[in-house]
Every structure is written in C-alpha cells, then in structure tokens.
Design an enzyme around this catalytic site. Structure first.
Site, PDB file in Angstrom:
ATOM      1  N   HIS A   1      -9.607 -31.113 -61.432  1.00  0.00           N
ATOM      2  CA  HIS A   1     -10.760 -31.271 -62.270  1.00  0.00           C
ATOM      3  C   HIS A   1     -11.002 -32.860 -62.714  1.00  0.00           C
ATOM      4  O   HIS A   1      -9.882 -33.514 -63.004  1.00  0.00           O
ATOM      5  CB  HIS A   1     -10.629 -30.407 -63.335  1.00  0.00           C
ATOM      6  CG  HIS A   1     -11.589 -30.296 -64.237  1.00  0.00           C
ATOM      7  ND1 HIS A   1     -12.776 -29.807 -64.075  1.00  0.00           N
ATOM      8  CD2 HIS A   1     -11.724 -31.128 -65.332  1.00  0.00           C
ATOM      9  CE1 HIS A   1     -13.692 -29.958 -65.077  1.00  0.00           C
ATOM     10  NE2 HIS A   1     -13.184 -30.835 -65.863  1.00  0.00           N
TER      11      HIS A   1
ATOM     12  N   ALA B   1      -8.882 -41.666 -57.649  1.00  0.00           N
ATOM     13  CA  ALA B   1      -7.572 -41.020 -58.220  1.00  0.00           C
ATOM     14  C   ALA B   1      -7.328 -39.740 -57.767  1.00  0.00           C
ATOM     15  O   ALA B   1      -6.067 -39.107 -57.585  1.00  0.00           O
ATOM     16  CB  ALA B   1      -7.698 -40.886 -59.715  1.00  0.00           C
TER      17      ALA B   1
ATOM     18  N   GLY C   1      -9.086 -18.554 -66.497  1.00  0.00           N
ATOM     19  CA  GLY C   1     -10.093 -19.557 -67.669  1.00  0.00           C
ATOM     20  C   GLY C   1     -10.601 -20.438 -66.845  1.00  0.00           C
ATOM     21  O   GLY C   1     -10.280 -20.517 -65.391  1.00  0.00           O
TER      22      GLY C   1
HETATM   23  C1  GAR Z   1     -14.483 -33.113 -57.508  1.00  0.00           C
HETATM   24  O1  GAR Z   1     -14.796 -34.330 -58.449  1.00  0.00           O
HETATM   25  C2  GAR Z   1     -13.684 -32.203 -58.297  1.00  0.00           C
HETATM   26  O2  GAR Z   1     -12.695 -32.665 -59.234  1.00  0.00           O
HETATM   27  C3  GAR Z   1     -14.792 -31.372 -58.927  1.00  0.00           C
HETATM   28  O3  GAR Z   1     -15.695 -31.474 -57.873  1.00  0.00           O
HETATM   29  C4  GAR Z   1     -15.768 -32.526 -56.952  1.00  0.00           C
HETATM   30  C5  GAR Z   1     -15.621 -32.029 -55.635  1.00  0.00           C
HETATM   31  O4  GAR Z   1     -15.432 -33.239 -54.791  1.00  0.00           O
HETATM   32  N1  GAR Z   1     -14.350 -30.084 -59.158  1.00  0.00           N
HETATM   33  C6  GAR Z   1     -14.727 -29.659 -60.356  1.00  0.00           C
HETATM   34  O5  GAR Z   1     -15.656 -30.018 -61.200  1.00  0.00           O
HETATM   35  C7  GAR Z   1     -13.990 -28.217 -60.726  1.00  0.00           C
HETATM   36  N2  GAR Z   1     -14.017 -27.884 -62.167  1.00  0.00           N
HETATM   37  P1  GAR Z   1     -15.208 -32.960 -53.245  1.00  0.00           P
HETATM   38  O6  GAR Z   1     -16.179 -31.747 -52.776  1.00  0.00           O
HETATM   39  O7  GAR Z   1     -15.603 -34.300 -52.371  1.00  0.00           O
HETATM   40  O8  GAR Z   1     -13.758 -32.598 -53.028  1.00  0.00           O
END
Ligand code: GAR
Length: 203
Positions: A102, A166, A136
């Site tokens: 997240h 990161a 949750g």
């Molecule tokens: C990432 O920033 C991840 O942390 C976020 O979605 C993006 C996916 O990027 N996830 C959330 O917000 C879940 N609550 P990606 O498809 O390039 O890996």
C-alpha cells in the site's frame, strides 16, 4: 515457495517481483480483463487469468481464485495493486501467506488516493507498507515499511512516483522475510493457547 500475484492494473510491482524471483511466480490473476499486469505475465510466459468480480459475486470470485491457486500449487499470494477487498473466510484460509503493498505508511492513509491523502494532511513523510492481508481495508499486520520525503512541490503524481520506487524495493524484501520464516502475523488466542497452554497470556 510458489507465488501468485493478484493485480488490477499496470503491474509495475508485478514486474519487480518477477525480476526478484525469476521462475517462482507461476500465476497472475486480475479482476480486470485489460489489466497491463496480464500482458506482463503473458510476456514472461506465466499463466495469466482474468477472473471477473461481479457485483455481489465475491464468493464466486474467491472460489475461482482458490481453484486456480490449488491447481498451480501456490503457497504465497501477493496482492499488487489489487483493488478489491477479500472476505474473512478467504483471508483466514491464507492467513500469514497473503501479502499486500500500500502506498502510505499505514495505519496512516488507508484506502484510495493514499498519496493525495498524505498531501492533504500536510505530511512531511510518506512511503509504502507491505502487510499481511486480513478482511479489513489495509488493516493487516505490518511486515515492512519504507519512507520517502514529501516535498513542498509535490503533486499526487510526483509523490506516487517516488513512493513507487520504494515499493519496488520493499515488496521483494518483505517476501524474502516471509519466505525465510522471519515475519508472522500477530498470534490469535488459539495460537497463544497452542504455545502456552493454560499459561497463555491475555490476548
Ligand atoms: C501501487 O502504488 C500500490 O501500492 C497501489 O496501487 C499501485 C499499483 O501499481 N495499491 C493500493 O493502493 C492498494 N490499496 P502497480 O500496478 O504498478 O504495481
């Protein structure tokens, strides 16, 4: 360990996991038929499955996902930009073996638009969190966090890009900790009874 990745979108975390664990990711599942993550999986020669998430149909979705995980002998499930909540039944079955990433320092800024939430709150630092998944929204036990500064000039997009860099380091590191048996979810009352018997401390 045999890994599966669930992703709803672009799949840059999937790419980082494929780089870090070549050959170990055997299955990629998306609830979105056009997710770029599915294309990345196909390019890497990995089974890419679209499993629809119909309105009110979470149980059907989870049953289909479970069947795929069983077929491919998956032992660790990684949510990477997977934008759905999973049930207590499903997450309980995978307790300690299902992770999520997240883009905030949880418990701050759970849910959608975490980067904008950090800017709106005037946070000086943000970052990412890898955590075990429970039923949750971004509430499971934390495995590892990485912080990045929030700059006065940041927009949600520039902050998201800094956090994403990161994320690509943090997710493989957290997976290594879990695979090595060095990270666990908080014990349940049953775990404490099994460990300490009658001498179990209060939960
Ligand atoms: C990432 O920033 C991840 O942390 C976020 O979605 C993006 C996916 O990027 N996830 C959330 O917000 C879940 N609550 P990606 O498809 O390039 O890996």
């Amino acid at each position: 360990m045999t890994l599966a990745v669930l992703a709803s979108g672009r799949g840059s975390n999937l790419a980082a996991l494929l780089d870090a664990f070549p050959g170990d990711v055997r299955l990629v599942i998306s609830d979105k038929p056009d997710a770029a993550a599915l294309d990345r999986a196909r390019e890497a020669g990995i089974t890419a499955a679209h499993v629809p998430f119909p309105k009110g149909g979470r149980a059907t979705f989870e049953a289909q996902v479970q069947a795929l995980l069983d077929t491919h002998g998956v032992t660790l499930v990684l949510l990477a930009g997977f934008m759905r909540l999973l049930s207590a039944d499903f997450t309980g079955r995978w307790r300690g073996r299902i992770l999520n990433i997240h883009p905030s320092l949880l418990p701050a800024f759970p849910g959608l638009h975490a980067q904008q939430q950090a800017l709106d709150a005037g946070a000086a630092w943000s970052g990412c969190t890898v955590h075990f998944v429970d039923a949750g929204m971004d509430t499971g036990d934390i495995i590892l966090q990485k912080r990045v500064p929030v700059l006065r000039s940041d927009t949600a997009d520039t902050l998201a890009a800094r956090i994403l860099t990161a994320e690509h380091e943090a997710y493989p590191q957290a997976v290594r900790l879990v695979r090595a048996g060095l990270a666990f979810p908080r014990p349940t009352p049953d775990d404490l009874r099994a460990e300490f018997g009658d001498q179990a401390p209060p939960h």
